[in-house]
Write a protein that holds these residues in place. Structure first.
Motif, PDB file in Angstrom:
ATOM      1  N   PHE A  87       0.831  -1.212   0.000  1.00 52.64           N
ATOM      2  CA  PHE A  87       0.000   0.000   0.000  1.00 52.64           C
ATOM      3  C   PHE A  87       0.859   1.254   0.000  1.00 52.64           C
ATOM      4  O   PHE A  87       0.522   2.247  -0.646  1.00 52.64           O
ATOM      5  N   VAL A  88       1.980   1.234   0.734  1.00 53.74           N
ATOM      6  CA  VAL A  88       2.845   2.410   0.812  1.00 53.74           C
ATOM      7  C   VAL A  88       4.048   2.302  -0.123  1.00 53.74           C
ATOM      8  O   VAL A  88       4.987   3.088  -0.030  1.00 53.74           O
ATOM      9  N   SER A  89       4.040   1.310  -1.028  1.00 51.75           N
ATOM     10  CA  SER A  89       5.107   1.138  -2.027  1.00 51.75           C
ATOM     11  C   SER A  89       6.479   1.054  -1.378  1.00 51.75           C
ATOM     12  O   SER A  89       7.446   1.676  -1.824  1.00 51.75           O
ATOM     13  N   LEU A  90       6.581   0.258  -0.317  1.00 51.72           N
ATOM     14  CA  LEU A  90       7.829   0.154   0.430  1.00 51.72           C
ATOM     15  C   LEU A  90       8.801  -0.785  -0.272  1.00 51.72           C
ATOM     16  O   LEU A  90       8.443  -1.890  -0.664  1.00 51.72           O
ATOM     17  N   ASN A  91      10.074  -0.338  -0.416  1.00 53.02           N
ATOM     18  CA  ASN A  91      11.092  -1.140  -1.085  1.00 53.02           C
ATOM     19  C   ASN A  91      12.247  -1.533  -0.178  1.00 53.02           C
ATOM     20  O   ASN A  91      13.080  -2.356  -0.559  1.00 53.02           O
ATOM     21  N   SER A  92      12.364  -0.957   1.001  1.00 51.04           N
ATOM     22  CA  SER A  92      13.493  -1.271   1.881  1.00 51.04           C
ATOM     23  C   SER A  92      13.070  -1.195   3.342  1.00 51.04           C
ATOM     24  O   SER A  92      12.153  -0.463   3.702  1.00 51.04           O
ATOM     25  N   LEU A  93      13.755  -1.998   4.173  1.00 50.10           N
ATOM     26  CA  LEU A  93      13.469  -2.036   5.599  1.00 50.10           C
ATOM     27  C   LEU A  93      14.767  -2.075   6.389  1.00 50.10           C
ATOM     28  O   LEU A  93      15.677  -2.841   6.054  1.00 50.10           O
ATOM     29  N   PRO A  94      14.875  -1.294   7.457  1.00 49.69           N
ATOM     30  CA  PRO A  94      16.029  -1.427   8.334  1.00 49.69           C
ATOM     31  C   PRO A  94      15.917  -2.705   9.165  1.00 49.69           C
ATOM     32  O   PRO A  94      14.818  -3.220   9.393  1.00 49.69           O
ATOM     33  N   ILE A  95      17.047  -3.201   9.634  1.00 48.73           N
ATOM     34  CA  ILE A  95      17.087  -4.470  10.346  1.00 48.73           C
ATOM     35  C   ILE A  95      16.200  -4.451  11.585  1.00 48.73           C
ATOM     36  O   ILE A  95      15.521  -5.431  11.897  1.00 48.73           O
ATOM     37  N   ASP A  96      16.198  -3.349  12.334  1.00 49.75           N
ATOM     38  CA  ASP A  96      15.411  -3.314  13.565  1.00 49.75           C
ATOM     39  C   ASP A  96      13.923  -3.493  13.301  1.00 49.75           C
ATOM     40  O   ASP A  96      13.206  -4.107  14.092  1.00 49.75           O
ATOM     41  N   VAL A  97      13.435  -2.981  12.163  1.00 48.64           N
ATOM     42  CA  VAL A  97      12.026  -3.148  11.821  1.00 48.64           C
ATOM     43  C   VAL A  97      11.732  -4.607  11.470  1.00 48.64           C
ATOM     44  O   VAL A  97      10.692  -5.152  11.856  1.00 48.64           O
ATOM     45  N   VAL A  98      12.636  -5.248  10.748  1.00 49.92           N
ATOM     46  CA  VAL A  98      12.456  -6.654  10.392  1.00 49.92           C
ATOM     47  C   VAL A  98      12.352  -7.510  11.656  1.00 49.92           C
ATOM     48  O   VAL A  98      11.459  -8.357  11.798  1.00 49.92           O
ATOM     49  N   VAL A  99      13.259  -7.277  12.606  1.00 50.58           N
ATOM     50  CA  VAL A  99      13.237  -8.039  13.857  1.00 50.58           C
ATOM     51  C   VAL A  99      11.949  -7.779  14.628  1.00 50.58           C
ATOM     52  O   VAL A  99      11.324  -8.711  15.158  1.00 50.58           O
ATOM     53  N   GLN A 100      11.539  -6.521  14.688  1.00 48.14           N
ATOM     54  CA  GLN A 100      10.318  -6.175  15.411  1.00 48.14           C
ATOM     55  C   GLN A 100       9.102  -6.858  14.807  1.00 48.14           C
ATOM     56  O   GLN A 100       8.237  -7.376  15.511  1.00 48.14           O
ATOM     57  N   ARG A 101       9.027  -6.871  13.465  1.00 46.74           N
ATOM     58  CA  ARG A 101       7.891  -7.515  12.807  1.00 46.74           C
ATOM     59  C   ARG A 101       7.883  -9.021  13.080  1.00 46.74           C
ATOM     60  O   ARG A 101       6.821  -9.623  13.285  1.00 46.74           O
ATOM     61  N   MET A 102       9.031  -9.658  13.075  1.00 45.99           N
ATOM     62  CA  MET A 102       9.088 -11.090  13.372  1.00 45.99           C
ATOM     63  C   MET A 102       8.581 -11.374  14.784  1.00 45.99           C
ATOM     64  O   MET A 102       7.829 -12.328  15.012  1.00 45.99           O
ATOM     65  N   LEU A 103       8.960 -10.529  15.736  1.00 45.71           N
ATOM     66  CA  LEU A 103       8.564 -10.744  17.129  1.00 45.71           C
ATOM     67  C   LEU A 103       7.058 -10.585  17.314  1.00 45.71           C
ATOM     68  O   LEU A 103       6.424 -11.365  18.035  1.00 45.71           O
ATOM     69  N   VAL A 104       6.450  -9.567  16.675  1.00 43.80           N
ATOM     70  CA  VAL A 104       4.999  -9.398  16.842  1.00 43.80           C
ATOM     71  C   VAL A 104       4.223 -10.497  16.127  1.00 43.80           C
ATOM     72  O   VAL A 104       3.147 -10.895  16.581  1.00 43.80           O
ATOM     73  N   VAL A 105       4.768 -11.033  15.029  1.00 43.82           N
ATOM     74  CA  VAL A 105       4.126 -12.159  14.358  1.00 43.82           C
ATOM     75  C   VAL A 105       4.115 -13.379  15.277  1.00 43.82           C
ATOM     76  O   VAL A 105       3.100 -14.084  15.410  1.00 43.82           O
ATOM     77  N   ILE A 106       5.236 -13.640  15.922  1.00 48.51           N
ATOM     78  CA  ILE A 106       5.320 -14.765  16.862  1.00 48.51           C
ATOM     79  C   ILE A 106       4.384 -14.542  18.045  1.00 48.51           C
ATOM     80  O   ILE A 106       3.663 -15.451  18.475  1.00 48.51           O
ATOM     81  N   ALA A 107       4.381 -13.315  18.595  1.00 47.14           N
ATOM     82  CA  ALA A 107       3.551 -13.016  19.762  1.00 47.14           C
ATOM     83  C   ALA A 107       2.071 -13.228  19.466  1.00 47.14           C
ATOM     84  O   ALA A 107       1.335 -13.822  20.274  1.00 47.14           O
ATOM     85  N   LEU A 108       1.604 -12.758  18.321  1.00 44.06           N
ATOM     86  CA  LEU A 108       0.184 -12.907  17.989  1.00 44.06           C
ATOM     87  C   LEU A 108      -0.164 -14.384  17.786  1.00 44.06           C
ATOM     88  O   LEU A 108      -1.255 -14.830  18.172  1.00 44.06           O
ATOM     89  N   GLY A 109       0.758 -15.146  17.206  1.00 47.12           N
ATOM     90  CA  GLY A 109       0.535 -16.575  17.046  1.00 47.12           C
ATOM     91  C   GLY A 109       0.432 -17.293  18.379  1.00 47.12           C
ATOM     92  O   GLY A 109      -0.404 -18.202  18.565  1.00 47.12           O
ATOM     93  N   LEU A 110       1.259 -16.896  19.343  1.00 46.95           N
ATOM     94  CA  LEU A 110       1.198 -17.506  20.674  1.00 46.95           C
ATOM     95  C   LEU A 110      -0.116 -17.172  21.372  1.00 46.95           C
ATOM     96  O   LEU A 110      -0.699 -18.017  22.071  1.00 46.95           O
ATOM     97  N   ILE A 111      -0.592 -15.943  21.208  1.00 44.23           N
ATOM     98  CA  ILE A 111      -1.880 -15.550  21.804  1.00 44.23           C
ATOM     99  C   ILE A 111      -3.006 -16.401  21.220  1.00 44.23           C
ATOM    100  O   ILE A 111      -3.876 -16.902  21.962  1.00 44.23           O
ATOM    101  N   ALA A 112      -2.990 -16.582  19.905  1.00 43.08           N
ATOM    102  CA  ALA A 112      -4.030 -17.392  19.271  1.00 43.08           C
ATOM    103  C   ALA A 112      -3.941 -18.848  19.715  1.00 43.08           C
ATOM    104  O   ALA A 112      -4.950 -19.475  20.043  1.00 43.08           O
ATOM    105  N   GLY A 113      -2.709 -19.392  19.730  1.00 48.71           N
ATOM    106  CA  GLY A 113      -2.537 -20.780  20.166  1.00 48.71           C
ATOM    107  C   GLY A 113      -2.960 -20.987  21.606  1.00 48.71           C
ATOM    108  O   GLY A 113      -3.573 -22.003  21.956  1.00 48.71           O
ATOM    109  N   GLY A 114      -2.639 -20.005  22.467  1.00 48.21           N
ATOM    110  CA  GLY A 114      -3.002 -20.124  23.870  1.00 48.21           C
ATOM    111  C   GLY A 114      -4.480 -19.957  24.134  1.00 48.21           C
ATOM    112  O   GLY A 114      -4.964 -20.306  25.217  1.00 48.21           O
TER     113      GLY A 114
END
Length: 454
Positions: free
Chosen positions: A393-420
């Motif tokens: 939607f925002v035509s994003l072409n690049s990401l800094p490393i800290d954003v990539v790590v943050q997105r991975m962590l929230v994906v895992i967290a939401l999955g754990l909430i659903a599983g629990g």
């Protein structure tokens, strides 16, 4: 406990495969390179031809000579003339919008403040010039408007025995949406009224709803866009009035150190150029080839997985995607049409849908699902899909490393909430290790992000 560990391991793998891996492979960013520092007592300044005054070719968030945001446009004129010329000779369909559109004279008199993050980059000299004869002439596509953005400081020297000093921008302009994707310009006028020049820093950026601040994507594409607009001004001769000068401030993000100089002394300007490349992928249907390679056992497994799909899985998928894209669209719509709301008020209204709406709705829907593994995988995969749709939607072409790590962590967290929250996880108690781990991770990641730790 053992089953929880298995689910967590699957979610970590899923987060890396669908978020971390593609992000690191296709969108590396150098925006987090530690900035160098000049000797504060003797920074290397740039003096435009025929001027006594000069500037240090970087911006900073504080009064320190750290080589961060590279200045990349120099204009021989004053700010009001530049704005007026862009307005009169840009797109014929220049539209007045409800959000902070400007009158050239009034805009120069009022500097604005707001919030975004910037990139970095080395002092230089205007002696090295390269005539640019192949720059594309094109009218503007979207009107420039008055912008909200964080204050950045420029180090200017008035010359003639005066002392150099730090100053805020004369004005800011944007082309795009504050809560979507935009090109952003900061302009700084010469401190000496006898020297008519304006130095600019332009970049492209998007608003990150998980960090509540702008993320700079690069400078080249924004420079190229602004250059086209400046060259559409009739008084500009691309062969005589447009040259490239090396400011020596390459390094952070995709800055190459070359600025574009445009002479607009009776309607005259200077700028930096850059052309961003885009990766275009073509997906070809391969269903027939896939069918040929599937064994009977493979087909049996696929049928078994299909049989496990519940209506709740589809509801969870739709809810997560709707919240992520809904916040993005509503942010843009409110910023554009609700002029009585400040950008901070809009963020305060919509951020709870991210921070609370996502985990709460995921928990409530997942309570109706049977398998904790299925619930966790669907939630994480849906979130990953939503993230990539939002990036599109925002035509994003690049990401800094800290954003990539943050997105991975929230994906895992939401999955754990659903599983629990799934039925098999709550057979003995509605509170379990997986749910607690997911909630704790979600809270820690978001709080850590807002306070700058991630």
């Amino acid at each position: 406990m053992r089953r929880s560990i298995v689910v967590a391991a699957v979610l970590v793998t899923l987060a890396f495969l669908f978020v971390g891996g593609p992000s690191l492979l296709f969108s590396p960013s150098t925006a987090d390179i530690a900035p160098e520092e000049d000797d504060a007592s003797d920074p290397e300044l740039v003096t435009p031809d025929g001027s006594e005054s000069g500037f240090w070719p970087y911006l900073n968030a504080r009064e320190a000579h750290e080589k961060r945001s590279p200045l990349n446009v120099v204009v021989r004129s004053d700010a009001e003339t530049i704005v007026q010329q862009l307005r009169e000779h840009g797109d014929e369909d220049w539209e007045e919008t409800d959000h902070d559109h400007f009158d050239a004279g009034e805009l120069v008199e009022s500097a604005t403040n707001g919030s975004d993050a910037d990139d970095d980059v080395v002092g230089g000299d205007l002696a090295t010039e390269q005539t640019e004869t192949e720059l594309a002439l094109s009218p503007t596509e979207v009107p420039w408007s008055k912008a909200d953005g964080a204050t950045r400081l420029a180090y200017l020297d008035p010359g003639a025995g005066g002392d150099a000093y730090w100053t805020t921008e004369t004005l800011q302009l944007e082309d795009g949406e504050y809560y979507g994707y935009r090109y952003h310009i900061r302009l700084y006028e010469s401190p000496n009224p006898d020297d008519q020049w304006v130095v600019m820093q332009t970049h492209s950026e998007h608003f990150d709803w998980f960090t509540l601040r702008h993320r700079v994507d690069g400078v080249e594409q924004a420079q190229y866009r602004l250059e086209k607009d400046l060259m559409s001004i009739p008084a500009v001769d691309e062969r005589e009035d447009v040259t490239r000068i090396n400011l020596g401030n390459s390094g952070p993000s995709d800055a190459d150190g070359w600025a574009t100089k445009v002479n607009l002394m009776s309607a005259t300007v200077l700028l930096t150029v850059g052309l961003a490349t885009r990766r275009d992928g073509i997906l070809e249907p391969a269903k027939s080839k896939l069918d040929e390679r599937l064994t009977e056992a493979d087909r049996t497994r696929i049928e078994a997985a299909t049989d496990r799909i519940e209506a709740g899985h589809l509801v969870l998928l739709g809810t997560i995607i709707t919240i992520i894209l809904g916040v993005r669209v509503m942010g843009v719509a409110l910023d554009r049409h609700a002029g009585f709301l400040s950008v901070h008020m809009i963020a305060a209204l919509l951020y709870p849908f991210i921070a609370l709406g996502l985990p709460v709705s995921t928990y409530l829907i997942a309570r109706g699902l049977t398998s904790r593994l299925d619930a966790g995988v669907v939630a994480s995969a849906s979130f990953a899909v939503a993230i990539w749709l939002d990036y599109g939607f925002v035509s994003l072409n690049s990401l800094p490393i800290d954003v990539v790590v943050q997105r991975m962590l929230v994906v895992i967290a939401l999955g754990l909430i659903a599983g629990g929250a799934a039925k098999r996880a709550t057979r003995t108690s509605p509170i379990n290790d997986m749910l607690l781990a997911g909630v704790a991770m979600w809270v820690l990641v978001l709080v850590g992000t807002l306070f700058g730790y991630l």
